[in-house]
Design an enzyme around this catalytic site. Sequence first.
Site, PDB file in Angstrom:
ATOM      1  N   SER A 139     -25.885  24.876   0.814  1.00 30.43           N
ATOM      2  CA  SER A 139     -25.524  23.633   1.519  1.00 30.43           C
ATOM      3  C   SER A 139     -26.368  23.583   2.786  1.00 30.43           C
ATOM      4  O   SER A 139     -26.869  24.629   3.243  1.00 30.43           O
ATOM      5  CB  SER A 139     -24.038  23.693   1.902  1.00 30.43           C
ATOM      6  OG  SER A 139     -23.710  22.690   2.843  1.00 30.43           O
ATOM      7  N   TYR A 152     -16.557  28.262   5.101  1.00 31.03           N
ATOM      8  CA  TYR A 152     -17.594  27.616   4.277  1.00 31.03           C
ATOM      9  C   TYR A 152     -18.975  27.884   4.858  1.00 31.03           C
ATOM     10  O   TYR A 152     -19.911  28.270   4.140  1.00 31.03           O
ATOM     11  CB  TYR A 152     -17.297  26.107   4.226  1.00 31.03           C
ATOM     12  CG  TYR A 152     -18.140  25.311   3.273  1.00 31.03           C
ATOM     13  CD1 TYR A 152     -17.768  25.162   1.940  1.00 31.03           C
ATOM     14  CD2 TYR A 152     -19.304  24.676   3.703  1.00 31.03           C
ATOM     15  CE1 TYR A 152     -18.528  24.404   1.056  1.00 31.03           C
ATOM     16  CE2 TYR A 152     -20.068  23.920   2.835  1.00 31.03           C
ATOM     17  CZ  TYR A 152     -19.682  23.783   1.507  1.00 31.03           C
ATOM     18  OH  TYR A 152     -20.445  23.032   0.645  1.00 31.03           O
TER      19      TYR A 152
HETATM   20  P1  NAD Z   1     -16.311  19.677  -6.937  1.00 29.36           P
HETATM   21  O1  NAD Z   1     -14.988  19.941  -6.320  1.00 29.36           O
HETATM   22  O2  NAD Z   1     -16.616  18.330  -7.493  1.00 29.36           O
HETATM   23  O3  NAD Z   1     -16.587  20.724  -8.105  1.00 29.36           O
HETATM   24  C1  NAD Z   1     -16.332  22.078  -7.943  1.00 29.36           C
HETATM   25  C2  NAD Z   1     -16.411  22.746  -9.284  1.00 29.36           C
HETATM   26  O4  NAD Z   1     -16.139  24.143  -9.083  1.00 29.36           O
HETATM   27  C3  NAD Z   1     -15.358  22.235 -10.284  1.00 29.36           C
HETATM   28  O5  NAD Z   1     -15.905  22.262 -11.591  1.00 29.36           O
HETATM   29  C4  NAD Z   1     -14.242  23.287 -10.160  1.00 29.36           C
HETATM   30  O6  NAD Z   1     -13.437  23.376 -11.320  1.00 29.36           O
HETATM   31  C5  NAD Z   1     -15.077  24.528  -9.942  1.00 29.36           C
HETATM   32  N1  NAD Z   1     -14.345  25.617  -9.323  1.00 29.36           N
HETATM   33  C6  NAD Z   1     -13.635  25.620  -8.173  1.00 29.36           C
HETATM   34  N2  NAD Z   1     -13.093  26.817  -7.958  1.00 29.36           N
HETATM   35  C7  NAD Z   1     -13.471  27.593  -8.999  1.00 29.36           C
HETATM   36  C8  NAD Z   1     -13.227  28.937  -9.353  1.00 29.36           C
HETATM   37  N3  NAD Z   1     -12.465  29.742  -8.604  1.00 29.36           N
HETATM   38  N4  NAD Z   1     -13.775  29.402 -10.512  1.00 29.36           N
HETATM   39  C9  NAD Z   1     -14.521  28.607 -11.302  1.00 29.36           C
HETATM   40  N5  NAD Z   1     -14.798  27.325 -11.001  1.00 29.36           N
HETATM   41  C10 NAD Z   1     -14.263  26.835  -9.868  1.00 29.36           C
HETATM   42  O7  NAD Z   1     -17.358  20.105  -5.811  1.00 29.36           O
HETATM   43  P2  NAD Z   1     -18.907  19.737  -5.600  1.00 29.36           P
HETATM   44  O8  NAD Z   1     -18.992  18.863  -4.416  1.00 29.36           O
HETATM   45  O9  NAD Z   1     -19.544  19.343  -6.856  1.00 29.36           O
HETATM   46  O10 NAD Z   1     -19.442  21.159  -5.127  1.00 29.36           O
HETATM   47  C11 NAD Z   1     -20.238  22.005  -5.936  1.00 29.36           C
HETATM   48  C12 NAD Z   1     -21.015  22.947  -5.042  1.00 29.36           C
HETATM   49  O11 NAD Z   1     -21.889  22.187  -4.199  1.00 29.36           O
HETATM   50  C13 NAD Z   1     -20.141  23.774  -4.106  1.00 29.36           C
HETATM   51  O12 NAD Z   1     -20.664  25.084  -4.013  1.00 29.36           O
HETATM   52  C14 NAD Z   1     -20.287  23.058  -2.774  1.00 29.36           C
HETATM   53  O13 NAD Z   1     -20.086  23.922  -1.694  1.00 29.36           O
HETATM   54  C15 NAD Z   1     -21.722  22.586  -2.857  1.00 29.36           C
HETATM   55  N6  NAD Z   1     -22.045  21.486  -1.964  1.00 29.36           N
HETATM   56  C16 NAD Z   1     -21.398  20.295  -2.055  1.00 29.36           C
HETATM   57  C17 NAD Z   1     -21.751  19.260  -1.194  1.00 29.36           C
HETATM   58  C18 NAD Z   1     -21.096  17.916  -1.257  1.00 29.36           C
HETATM   59  O14 NAD Z   1     -21.358  17.101  -0.357  1.00 29.36           O
HETATM   60  N7  NAD Z   1     -20.298  17.620  -2.254  1.00 29.36           N
HETATM   61  C19 NAD Z   1     -22.743  19.464  -0.244  1.00 29.36           C
HETATM   62  C20 NAD Z   1     -23.378  20.696  -0.173  1.00 29.36           C
HETATM   63  C21 NAD Z   1     -23.031  21.708  -1.049  1.00 29.36           C
END
Ligand code: NAD
Length: 256
Positions: A139, A152
């Site tokens: 991120s 985080y």
């Molecule tokens: P999201 O909540 O849409 O998806 C998260 C996914 O992780 C889901 O499929 C969920 O079932 C799975 N998950 C959660 N806990 C779990 C566990 N213990 N074991 C297995 N699977 C698990 O979130 P997202 O926004 O798509 O985030 C995905 C990644 O991207 C994360 O690492 C997040 O930190 C990173 N990220 C997101 C953003 C954003 O703005 N959305 C920005 C930067 C980084």
Amino acid sequence: MSLQGKTALVTGSTSGIGLGIAMTLAKAGANLLLNGFGDASAVIEQVKQYGGKVGHHPADVSDVAQIADMIAYAEREFGGVDILVNNAGIQHVDAVEDFPVESWDKIIAINLSSVFHSTRLCLPGMRAKGWGRIVNIASVHGLVGSTGKAAYVAAKHGVIGLTKVVGLETVASNVTCNAICPGWVLTPLVQKQIDDRAAQTGDVEQAKHDLLAEKQPSLEFVTPSQLGELTLFLCSEAGAQVRGAAWNIDGGWLAR
Ligand code: NAD
């Protein structure tokens, strides 16, 4: 480029960014092992449309034994993992002195330690095959801080440190390890933060605008498919000398 014959494991791919990346890799011909919570049947059907083999393993990546079981399953059913995308992640927002200890432990386990475990368990297979790609979805919060996100930000900085080490330890091979650092992406993880803001004003569109305006000067969200395309580039021959990098894709967040 074609990823025909390669298998990608994308953790946390039943939603959001992970699903976007899984779709892009499947479209490029890869077989996909999906992971994440919730009913995966609709997601499996979506990814299957591209014709490759698709499976789902429900491992909770906060549990080392379940990660090991998932990778053993990948070896048995798919002949191993060629592309590992460490994407599963959660968020909790609270000031550090109010931050629940259980939330700290959970975020470190899911957002950081799982990356270590899946990497150490997939690397021997990649080395044996003489090719591999590890893409860690970090991120912008792996590079800069924000208030309220102690666990985080700590975890994501840790992921970038780990990425550099693995990038160096694989530097003389055809295995690469890199991190992608997205800014705001409109997924359930971010929708929750928008809803929390809107709870105070009742205006979701304004909350969305304010969230972007604070950090992301393009005022546009990054999309899961853009993150999929960047992952695909890192898997390509053109990306073969990108090693140990932390690549931001953030609508200008880090440029100012
Ligand atoms: P999201 O909540 O849409 O998806 C998260 C996914 O992780 C889901 O499929 C969920 O079932 C799975 N998950 C959660 N806990 C779990 C566990 N213990 N074991 C297995 N699977 C698990 O979130 P997202 O926004 O798509 O985030 C995905 C990644 O991207 C994360 O690492 C997040 O930190 C990173 N990220 C997101 C953003 C954003 O703005 N959305 C920005 C930067 C980084």
